[in-house]
Design a protein around this motif. Structure first.
Motif, PDB file in Angstrom:
ATOM      1  N   VAL A 202      13.418 -48.622   4.703  1.00 25.47           N
ATOM      2  CA  VAL A 202      13.438 -48.181   6.096  1.00 25.47           C
ATOM      3  C   VAL A 202      13.589 -49.372   7.032  1.00 25.47           C
ATOM      4  CG1 VAL A 202      12.049 -47.119   7.919  1.00 25.47           C
ATOM      5  CG2 VAL A 202      12.142 -46.067   5.668  1.00 25.47           C
ATOM      6  N   VAL A 203      12.959 -50.481   6.703  1.00 25.34           N
ATOM      7  CA  VAL A 203      13.019 -51.673   7.550  1.00 25.34           C
ATOM      8  C   VAL A 203      14.435 -52.233   7.606  1.00 25.34           C
ATOM      9  CG1 VAL A 203      12.277 -54.082   7.737  1.00 25.34           C
ATOM     10  CG2 VAL A 203      10.604 -52.290   7.287  1.00 25.34           C
ATOM     11  N   ILE A 204      15.150 -52.251   6.494  1.00 31.71           N
ATOM     12  CA  ILE A 204      16.479 -52.862   6.467  1.00 31.71           C
ATOM     13  C   ILE A 204      17.580 -51.857   6.772  1.00 31.71           C
ATOM     14  CG2 ILE A 204      15.716 -54.578   4.794  1.00 31.71           C
ATOM     15  CD1 ILE A 204      17.138 -53.052   2.626  1.00 31.71           C
ATOM     16  N   ALA A 205      17.265 -50.578   6.945  1.00 33.10           N
ATOM     17  CA  ALA A 205      18.284 -49.557   7.181  1.00 33.10           C
ATOM     18  C   ALA A 205      18.622 -49.458   8.664  1.00 33.10           C
ATOM     19  CB  ALA A 205      17.807 -48.201   6.662  1.00 33.10           C
ATOM     20  N   PRO A 206      19.856 -49.041   9.006  1.00 29.36           N
ATOM     21  CA  PRO A 206      20.207 -48.777  10.406  1.00 29.36           C
ATOM     22  C   PRO A 206      19.444 -47.573  10.931  1.00 29.36           C
ATOM     23  CG  PRO A 206      22.160 -48.961   9.005  1.00 29.36           C
ATOM     24  CD  PRO A 206      20.985 -48.839   8.104  1.00 29.36           C
ATOM     25  N   PRO A 207      19.449 -47.364  12.259  1.00 22.59           N
ATOM     26  CA  PRO A 207      18.776 -46.182  12.810  1.00 22.59           C
ATOM     27  C   PRO A 207      19.362 -44.904  12.229  1.00 22.59           C
ATOM     28  CG  PRO A 207      19.380 -47.718  14.548  1.00 22.59           C
ATOM     29  CD  PRO A 207      20.028 -48.223  13.305  1.00 22.59           C
ATOM     30  N   THR A 208      18.520 -43.973  11.873  1.00 28.19           N
ATOM     31  CA  THR A 208      18.955 -42.714  11.305  1.00 28.19           C
ATOM     32  C   THR A 208      17.950 -41.633  11.634  1.00 28.19           C
ATOM     33  OG1 THR A 208      19.482 -41.555   9.229  1.00 28.19           O
ATOM     34  CG2 THR A 208      17.841 -43.296   9.127  1.00 28.19           C
ATOM     35  N   LYS A 209      18.403 -40.385  11.659  1.00 30.93           N
ATOM     36  CA  LYS A 209      17.518 -39.250  11.909  1.00 30.93           C
ATOM     37  C   LYS A 209      16.714 -38.879  10.663  1.00 30.93           C
ATOM     38  CE  LYS A 209      20.636 -37.298  15.364  1.00 30.93           C
ATOM     39  NZ  LYS A 209      21.515 -36.149  15.698  1.00 30.93           N
ATOM     40  N   GLU A 210      17.066 -39.438   9.552  1.00 26.04           N
ATOM     41  CA  GLU A 210      16.366 -39.117   8.317  1.00 26.04           C
ATOM     42  C   GLU A 210      14.948 -39.682   8.342  1.00 26.04           C
ATOM     43  OE1 GLU A 210      17.322 -39.313   3.549  1.00 26.04           O
ATOM     44  OE2 GLU A 210      17.760 -41.066   4.782  1.00 26.04           O
ATOM     45  N   THR A 211      13.980 -38.874   7.914  1.00 27.85           N
ATOM     46  CA  THR A 211      12.599 -39.317   7.863  1.00 27.85           C
ATOM     47  C   THR A 211      12.358 -40.145   6.601  1.00 27.85           C
ATOM     48  OG1 THR A 211      11.863 -37.329   6.685  1.00 27.85           O
ATOM     49  CG2 THR A 211      11.873 -37.244   9.100  1.00 27.85           C
ATOM     50  N   TRP A 212      11.233 -40.867   6.604  1.00 31.68           N
ATOM     51  CA  TRP A 212      10.904 -41.671   5.421  1.00 31.68           C
ATOM     52  C   TRP A 212      10.643 -40.774   4.215  1.00 31.68           C
ATOM     53  CZ3 TRP A 212       6.428 -40.846   2.793  1.00 31.68           C
ATOM     54  CH2 TRP A 212       5.400 -40.205   3.455  1.00 31.68           C
ATOM     55  N   PHE A 213      10.121 -39.570   4.463  1.00 28.87           N
ATOM     56  CA  PHE A 213       9.879 -38.662   3.349  1.00 28.87           C
ATOM     57  C   PHE A 213      11.194 -38.186   2.741  1.00 28.87           C
ATOM     58  CE2 PHE A 213       8.967 -34.504   1.461  1.00 28.87           C
ATOM     59  CZ  PHE A 213       7.904 -34.833   0.633  1.00 28.87           C
ATOM     60  N   GLY A 214      12.204 -37.977   3.600  1.00 29.30           N
ATOM     61  CA  GLY A 214      13.518 -37.618   3.076  1.00 29.30           C
ATOM     62  C   GLY A 214      14.111 -38.734   2.237  1.00 29.30           C
ATOM     63  N   ARG A 215      13.916 -39.959   2.667  1.00 27.94           N
ATOM     64  CA  ARG A 215      14.402 -41.097   1.875  1.00 27.94           C
ATOM     65  C   ARG A 215      13.645 -41.198   0.550  1.00 27.94           C
ATOM     66  NH1 ARG A 215      17.343 -45.644   2.768  1.00 27.94           N
ATOM     67  NH2 ARG A 215      17.636 -45.059   4.962  1.00 27.94           N
ATOM     68  N   LEU A 216      12.358 -40.924   0.589  1.00 23.45           N
ATOM     69  CA  LEU A 216      11.571 -40.958  -0.643  1.00 23.45           C
ATOM     70  C   LEU A 216      12.013 -39.872  -1.617  1.00 23.45           C
ATOM     71  CD1 LEU A 216       9.134 -42.000  -2.305  1.00 23.45           C
ATOM     72  CD2 LEU A 216       7.703 -40.400  -1.006  1.00 23.45           C
ATOM     73  N   SER A 217      12.328 -38.694  -1.101  1.00 23.21           N
ATOM     74  CA  SER A 217      12.710 -37.574  -1.968  1.00 23.21           C
ATOM     75  C   SER A 217      14.031 -37.814  -2.689  1.00 23.21           C
ATOM     76  CB  SER A 217      12.794 -36.282  -1.145  1.00 23.21           C
ATOM     77  OG  SER A 217      13.812 -36.373  -0.157  1.00 23.21           O
ATOM     78  N   ARG A 218      14.935 -38.589  -2.093  1.00 17.72           N
ATOM     79  CA  ARG A 218      16.220 -38.852  -2.747  1.00 17.72           C
ATOM     80  C   ARG A 218      16.260 -40.228  -3.414  1.00 17.72           C
ATOM     81  NH1 ARG A 218      19.640 -42.061   0.330  1.00 17.72           N
ATOM     82  NH2 ARG A 218      19.058 -42.376   2.522  1.00 17.72           N
ATOM     83  N   LEU A 219      15.106 -40.888  -3.493  1.00 17.54           N
ATOM     84  CA  LEU A 219      15.044 -42.201  -4.134  1.00 17.54           C
ATOM     85  C   LEU A 219      15.132 -42.032  -5.649  1.00 17.54           C
ATOM     86  CD1 LEU A 219      14.584 -45.230  -3.395  1.00 17.54           C
ATOM     87  CD2 LEU A 219      12.167 -44.838  -3.892  1.00 17.54           C
TER      88      LEU A 219
END
Length: 395
Positions: A202-219
């Motif tokens: 999340v720190v190194i990613a560009p701004p996005t509407k995706e939540t951290w939980f969404g990023r975790l779910s597709r990790l």
């Protein structure tokens, strides 16, 4: 420690008892002093938390950003498609690099740009790294990602801290022996490592509407497994950093100093406290283990986590996409230029933090003395005793 508990008990006893015999006329409460103390505590605490987190964000970016010398950081890297940096579905943004001219390519026709650099490169840095200074990194973050960008990923960091505290309580109960807390600390780090991985992304990613939980779910699960050795290394070195001073304290301070009540033959129950030389030795060991063990392992962890960042996603800072790295590769790929930038970051920020902490601590001490009124002399006694035990004398 028992000495701290005893000091707190004496402090509480002095506050609850009146200075007049028989407790006939209790001292009136200074409401204004109490409000001022609480406001100072809240404001100072919030400022320290936010600044510490901003430092953590810049530290991660400083460790991850590391490019070969033949990359052109001053040239724009990517332009958003159709002027929109983010798809309507809230997914990762897509970019194109069709604006580069033929003079900015290598012998193979590949543009000499920083892979993953977000929206046109760093702002007026004349070929230097984005994280070449703390203020420059903040200016770049706010230019590229808005005013709140220095606190990007703050929500997942809170979840990480809460989860770590809960899991730590469970593991501490499973290992009740003296050094079981260090085993529990290592296991906690391993359990919450997926949240740490998401936080770095999340720190190194560009701004996005995706939540951290969404990023975790597709990790991908393989990405989590790949970062576990680095997380284990950080967990071990982090616990060792605190275990070494703990061992030294138990070796320096006789067990009778922790007796409650203290031995009757002692004129001063605190006379067995650490001497200045012992304090210096303990702090030196702590500082050495933190600098030479914990910080290098932390560098390895962040670079391993960044190496499993999806190749299809852009990043807000430039770094090479060489694929998933192991512990050895992550350390070897960290250039001397990156180490110098990290050293400069610590050298410039930490003295300011120490000075601010000293100033706030002094202010809170005098405000607490004001709150206590006539009973404030107890703080003077505690401070006098501490100075005498540390330095052999006190004003």
């Amino acid at each position: 420690m028992e000495l701290s508990k005893r000091a707190i008990q004496e402090f509480a006893l002095a506050v609850t008892n009146s200075t007049t015999p028989g407790n006939e006329q209790p001292e009136p409460i200074n409401v204004f002093a109490i409000i001022l103390f609480i406001l100072t505590l809240i404001v100072a605490g919030a400022c320290f938390i936010l600044f510490d987190y901003t430092f953590q964000v810049v530290k991660i970016l400083t460790i991850v950003e590391d490019l070969p010398s033949d990359y052109d950081l001053a040239s724009p890297a990517y332009d958003p498609i159709d002027g929109d940096s983010e798809p309507e579905d809230g997914g990762p943004p897509h970019y194109r690099d069709e604006q580069h001219d033929e003079t900015n390519v290598d012998n193979n026709g590949v543009p000499k740009i920083a892979p993953g650099l977000y929206l046109g490169g760093s702002p007026d840095i004349h070929g230097k790294y984005i994280t070449s200074s703390f203020r420059k990194a903040l200016r770049y973050l706010r230019l590229e990602a808005g005013f709140w960008s220095p606190w990007r990923g703050f929500s997942v960091n809170i979840v990480y801290s809460v989860a770590a505290s809960c899991v730590n309580g469970i593991f501490r109960s499973m290992f009740p022996f003296p050094f079981g807390k260090y085993i529990a600390g290592v296991l906690v780090m391993m359990v919450v490592s997926p949240l740490g991985l998401v936080h770095t992304h999340v720190v190194i990613a560009p701004p996005t509407k995706e939540t951290w939980f969404g990023r975790l779910s597709r990790l991908p699960f393989r990405s989590i497994l790949h970062t576990l050795p680095a997380a284990l290394l950080v967990a071990i070195t982090g616990q060792a950093t605190y275990a070494f001073p703990d061992i030294m304290v138990k070796a320096f301070v006789p067990s009778r100093a922790f007796d409650d009540p203290p031995p009757e033959d002692d004129d001063n129950p605190y006379q067995s406290m650490l001497t200045p030389l012992q304090c210096l030795a303990i702090y030196s060991v702590f500082l050495a283990s933190h600098v030479f063990l914990f910080i290098p392992s932390m560098i390895i962890l962040y670079r391993v986590q960044a190496s499993v960042y999806a190749a299809t996603e852009e990043a807000i800072i430039p770094f090479e996409r060489v694929g998933a790295q192991n512990v050895v590769q992550a350390w070897r790929s960290y250039t001397w230029e990156g180490k110098k930038r990290l050293i400069r970051l610590y050298a410039k920020v930490m003295p300011v933090v120490w000075l601010a902490a000293f100033g706030v601590g002094t202010l809170l001490f005098f405000e607490m003395r004001w709150v206590m009124g006539a009973k404030g002399h107890v703080l003077d006694v505690i401070l006098h005793t501490w100075l005498k035990n540390q330095f052999g004398r006190a004003p």
